[in-house]
Design an enzyme around this catalytic site. Structure first.
Site, PDB file in Angstrom:
ATOM      1  N   GLU A 134      24.053  33.844  34.962  1.00 23.45           N
ATOM      2  CA  GLU A 134      24.834  33.658  33.729  1.00 23.45           C
ATOM      3  C   GLU A 134      24.996  35.026  33.052  1.00 23.45           C
ATOM      4  O   GLU A 134      26.039  35.327  32.484  1.00 23.45           O
ATOM      5  CB  GLU A 134      24.105  32.684  32.790  1.00 23.45           C
ATOM      6  CG  GLU A 134      24.847  32.486  31.472  1.00 23.45           C
ATOM      7  CD  GLU A 134      24.204  31.434  30.578  1.00 23.45           C
ATOM      8  OE1 GLU A 134      23.736  30.402  31.080  1.00 23.45           O
ATOM      9  OE2 GLU A 134      24.191  31.666  29.351  1.00 23.45           O
ATOM     10  N   SER A 147      19.235  32.546  28.760  1.00 26.92           N
ATOM     11  CA  SER A 147      19.168  32.019  30.124  1.00 26.92           C
ATOM     12  C   SER A 147      19.762  33.022  31.102  1.00 26.92           C
ATOM     13  O   SER A 147      20.885  33.485  30.912  1.00 26.92           O
ATOM     14  CB  SER A 147      19.942  30.704  30.223  1.00 26.92           C
ATOM     15  OG  SER A 147      19.277  29.726  29.470  1.00 26.92           O
ATOM     16  N   ARG A 158      30.248  28.290  30.662  1.00 25.19           N
ATOM     17  CA  ARG A 158      29.883  29.697  30.382  1.00 25.19           C
ATOM     18  C   ARG A 158      30.903  30.689  30.940  1.00 25.19           C
ATOM     19  O   ARG A 158      30.537  31.768  31.429  1.00 25.19           O
ATOM     20  CB  ARG A 158      28.476  30.035  30.918  1.00 25.19           C
ATOM     21  CG  ARG A 158      27.390  29.178  30.357  1.00 25.19           C
ATOM     22  CD  ARG A 158      27.166  29.385  28.862  1.00 25.19           C
ATOM     23  NE  ARG A 158      26.266  28.362  28.372  1.00 25.19           N
ATOM     24  CZ  ARG A 158      26.679  27.212  27.830  1.00 25.19           C
ATOM     25  NH1 ARG A 158      27.965  26.962  27.662  1.00 25.19           N
ATOM     26  NH2 ARG A 158      25.820  26.320  27.415  1.00 25.19           N
TER      27      ARG A 158
END
Ligand SMILES: Cc1cc2nc3c(=O)[nH]c(=O)nc-3n(C[C@H](O)[C@H](O)[C@H](O)COP(=O)(O)OP(=O)(O)OC[C@H]3O[C@@H](n4cnc5c(N)ncnc54)[C@H](O)[C@@H]3O)c2cc1C
Length: 303
Positions: free
Chosen positions: A296, A226, A176
């Site tokens: 994230e 998320s 990510r």
């Protein structure tokens, strides 16, 4: 803060593309975020070049966003210029197994263009509500694949408004992340290489991935997907659930009862509510497992 004269100048440079005090809640999938001093959605690459060099010469803070699907914008909003890379920079072309997309194209559009042309590889992207640019910067992924597996090169624009090509190996993709995250370059175009695959089989996989999302994610409420990264070898959602946080609420922000790594906006959640909830989740997971959950989602703006 930009002066009225500066605003007038910018407006003359990019007619019809500049907004002042634009609520960022309109541009994030969480539907949260205070106003941006200046918000611009450029009508093309030329306009983008004019804008970034204008901002650069005046030394103003500059932020790029795509679909705002991984963003928490604080309630006080953003001082500076926010540039949305949207549909005007969203042309998608497929040639043999190469997919070339403007950074503003939605990932779902790329995935379905690839499917129609019998190009496999982007099935995982079905249901990720980001743009091609945002997906490259974040190295978006799911089901064991990510953008890093497909991206061959990107075209970026530097603060002077010049275009440069960067090969995939120059982007330092990680989980990510990439070295474009938080940098001064804006992604303008993305080139991906897939594999030849039967369109029916591609479609079947896409439908399966979508059905799985619908069954396991709280898609009826605004969210940013998320919130936390999975720690190595662990699922953030599982840790959060085991720490007893599922369903926990702060104002109208709630740790989803469907998927504990999602925080949903039940209606009037503020960034302050979400941040307080993030903090409580981090504390409880740390207390139970000794693991610090890293974010994230990207946080922008001021309180
Ligand atoms: C329901 C839901 C499900 C999701 N599922 C997934 C999933 O399965 N996997 C996954 O990885 N993510 C998932 N996400 C998160 C998100 O969709 C991805 O991270 C997506 O790639 C973000 O793209 P964006 O265009 O919305 O970027 P934004 O949220 O607008 O921006 C994200 C970051 O990229 C930067 N950025 C965006 N565009 C550019 C550009 N053109 N040039 C330079 N910088 C840029 C921004 O500055 C910011 O730092 C999900 C989100 C939601 C709401």
């Amino acid at each position: 803060m930009i002066s009225p004269a500066g605003y007038k100048e910018l407006n003359a440079l990019l007619p019809g593309q500049v907004k002042v005090f634009e609520p960022m809640a309109r541009h994030t999938t969480w539907r949260i975020g205070g106003p941006a001093d200046i918000f611009v959605e450029p009508a093309g690459v030329k306009e983008l070049a004019r804008l970034v060099s204008w901002v650069h010469h005046r030394g103003l803070p500059l932020y790029f966003i795509g679909n705002g699907s991984n963003l928490l914008v604080k309630d006080g909003g953003i001082r500076g210029v926010v540039v949305k890379i949207g549909r005007a920079l969203g042309r998608v072309q497929v040639c043999e197994t190469t997919i070339t997309a403007g950074a503003g194209a939605m990932l779902g559009v790329l995935a379905s263009a690839a499917q129609k042309n019998g190009v496999g590889g982007l099935e995982f992207a079905t249901g990720i509500p980001g743009t091609a640019g945002g997906a490259v910067v974040m190295n978006a992924g799911a089901n064991g694949s990510s953008m890093a597996d497909l991206v061959r090169e990107v075209m970026v624009m530097n603060p002077s408004g010049d275009l440069e090509r960067k090969k995939a190996h120059e982007l330092n993709f990680g989980y990510r992340t990439s070295n474009l995250l938080g940098g001064s370059l804006v992604v303008v175009e993305v080139t991906c290489r897939g594999i030849s695959r039967d369109p029916q089989r591609i479609r079947a996989d896409m439908e399966e991935y979508l059905a799985r999302r619908q069954a396991t994610q709280p898609l009826s409420y605004p969210s940013a997907g998320s919130v936390f990264k999975n720690p190595p070898g662990k699922s953030a959602g599982w840790l959060i659930e085991q720490a007893g946080c599922k369903g926990m609420r702060q104002g109208d922000a709630q740790v989803s009862t469907v998927h504990a790594n999602f925080i949903v906006n039940l209606g009037r959640a503020t960034a302050r509510d979400v941040q307080a909830l993030i903090h409580r989740v981090q504390q409880l997971v740390y207390k139970r497992f000794g693991i610090s959950l890293a974010l994230e989602v990207q946080v922008l703006g001021e309180d």
